[in-house]
Design a protein around this motif. Structure first.
Motif, short mmCIF file in Angstrom:
data_model
loop_
_atom_site.label_atom_id
_atom_site.label_comp_id
_atom_site.label_asym_id
_atom_site.label_seq_id
_atom_site.Cartn_x
_atom_site.Cartn_y
_atom_site.Cartn_z
N GLU A 200 55.82 13.11 79.86
CA GLU A 200 55.89 14.46 80.41
C GLU A 200 57.25 15.09 80.21
N LYS A 235 45.70 12.63 83.68
CA LYS A 235 47.05 13.19 83.52
C LYS A 235 47.76 12.58 82.31
N LEU A 238 46.55 14.00 79.02
CA LEU A 238 47.02 15.34 78.67
C LEU A 238 48.23 15.28 77.74
N TYR A 239 48.83 14.09 77.62
CA TYR A 239 50.01 13.93 76.79
C TYR A 239 49.84 12.90 75.68
N PRO A 271 46.85 18.46 73.69
CA PRO A 271 45.51 18.74 74.21
C PRO A 271 45.04 20.13 73.81
N ALA A 279 46.74 23.73 74.45
CA ALA A 279 46.95 24.08 75.85
C ALA A 279 48.43 24.35 76.11
N PRO A 281 51.97 24.59 78.36
CA PRO A 281 52.55 23.70 79.39
C PRO A 281 52.09 24.08 80.79
N ILE A 284 48.57 22.75 81.28
CA ILE A 284 48.61 21.28 81.40
C ILE A 284 49.04 20.88 82.81
N ALA A 287 46.22 21.62 85.17
CA ALA A 287 45.13 20.66 84.98
C ALA A 287 45.44 19.34 85.68
N GLN A 363 38.75 15.51 79.97
CA GLN A 363 40.08 16.11 80.04
C GLN A 363 40.03 17.58 79.65
N GLN A 364 39.19 17.95 78.70
CA GLN A 364 39.08 19.36 78.33
C GLN A 364 38.52 20.19 79.48
N LEU A 367 41.31 20.84 81.78
CA LEU A 367 42.12 21.93 81.25
C LEU A 367 41.49 23.27 81.60
#
Length: 379
Positions: A200, A235, A238-239, A271, A279, A281, A284, A287, A363-364, A367
């Motif tokens: 992150e 989480k 997302l990265y 993502p 996406a 920041p 993200i 989310a 995950q989408q 988002l």
């Protein structure tokens, strides 16, 4: 104890410390033992080291970041393959050990004596400067000079001004010379937190190849709808995404831990939203907040779980914490009551059925919930 080059080794091992006897000898020579409170279990299998280096794809041009080097067993293997290694160690007894065991590679190694969760980008930049400390550039104590000297280390001598001082680089070029790979046998108590925090907050890291407890690796790589899939999985996803893994049993450590371990490699990912756009920041961060909310009560619907999560909370700031990277979003959302009242609108804007449970959402879809949260609360 005087530093020695005897650890360079010639016995065919990737690391001369990768045996129980060698590990004991180093600890005894320095009058220290393993510390259970710091989760110290030293790796003593050279074949595992080779598999870690192979999975991480460490090459001669790589700059590597390591957390928890211990006595330097994995560090030696990394230094034999990489351009440089920066290690982070909080145990005050170990810097003297590392000065001894890593002496043959001292020109390409730097140590940050700090808790891994307190390390900043400036700490890493300063460590890179230390590795290039023989360049002779002045005023390296200041942050600005650190970055300038760091740039000089990574560039050819042509990047000198007429005065002989290094030219200050563009920010994006400086980032290219920071470590791109995290490779570590992580202290298990903080492993999950460190990996998410570093992806992150350190965008210069492209991958992480880390030894963690098997259950943590399961959470990192869990598929939607499985028992290990939760807020942490969402989480981290997302990265980064898992691209490789192998198991490591307790017998490969001294002393043996009471758990099974695994080495897992995670590659940074960007993502995408449903329309294929990257996406932002801000989305993200939102989310990730919705993932925490959706899994507050795992057995409840996301509507009920989110309502519980937001109850009793004050205003929520996204991306404004003490470890947030420079330029990260700093969005303040309405307080709990305002968000709770708008949950129905948030689910509707994201086209997500509020009767679903958190473990069923991709995950989408998280988002989409993050984007909807920002849109609805800004209205």
């Amino acid at each position: 104890m005087a530093a020695t080059d005897s650890y360079a080794g010639g016995d065919g091992r990737l690391s001369p410390l990768s045996t129980p006897s060698a590990t004991r000898a180093v600890l005894e020579a320095h009058g220290i033992g393993t510390k259970y409170t710091l989760g110290q279990n030293f790796l003593v299998n050279d074949d595992v080291l080779k598999k870690i280096i192979a999975l991480a794809e460490v090459g001669e041009n790589d700059r590597v970041l390591e957390v928890g080097p211990g006595i330097g067993t994995l560090t030696i293997a990394l230094l034999k393959h990489a351009a440089s290694v920066i290690a982070i160690e909080r145990d005050p007894d170990l810097p003297a050990v590392l000065a001894d065991t890593l002496h043959p590679w001292r020109e390409k190694f730097a140590l940050i004596e700090k808790d891994a969760l307190d390390v900043t980008r400036d700490d890493i930049v300063a460590a890179m400067v230390e590795i290039g400390g023989d360049t002779g550039y002045p005023d390296r104590a200041s942050s600005a000079a650190n970055e300038t000297a760091h740039w000089a280390v990574s560039q050819s001598e042509d990047c000198l001004s007429e005065s002989g001082y290094p030219v200050s680089p563009p920010q994006e070029d400086l980032q290219l010379s920071l470590p791109s790979k995290l490779v570590a046998n992580l202290p298990y108590a903080v492993a999950a937190t460190v990996v998410l925090d570093y992806f992150e907050n350190f965008p210069f890291l492209d991958s992480a190849t880390i030894m963690v407890q098997k259950e943590v690796a399961d959470r990192m790589a869990a598929a939607v709808g499985t028992k290990n899939y939760g807020a942490y999985t969402v989480k981290l996803g997302l990265y980064a995404e898992p691209v490789g893994r192998f198991a490591v049993g307790p017998g490969n450590f001294f002393p043996p831990p009471r758990v099974d371990s695994a080495v897992i490699r995670l590659n940074r990912r960007v993502p995408l939203m449903a329309d294929g756009a990257p996406a932002s920041p801000e989305v993200i961060a939102a989310a990730a907040l919705m993932a925490d909310a959706a899994f507050t009560n795992r057995r409840k619907t996301i509507a009920n779980s989110c309502k519980t999560y937001f109850s009793g909370r004050g205003p929520i700031s996204l991306g404004a914490g003490p470890s947030a990277q420079e330029g990260a979003p700093g969005i303040v959302l309405p307080d709990d009551a305002a968000i709770a009242e708008r949950l129905a609108a948030i689910f509707d804007a994201a086209t997500i059925d509020p009767r679903r449970r958190g473990e069923t959402l991709t995950q989408q879809e998280f988002l989409a919930l993050g984007a909807a949260l920002l849109k609805v609360t800004a209205a």
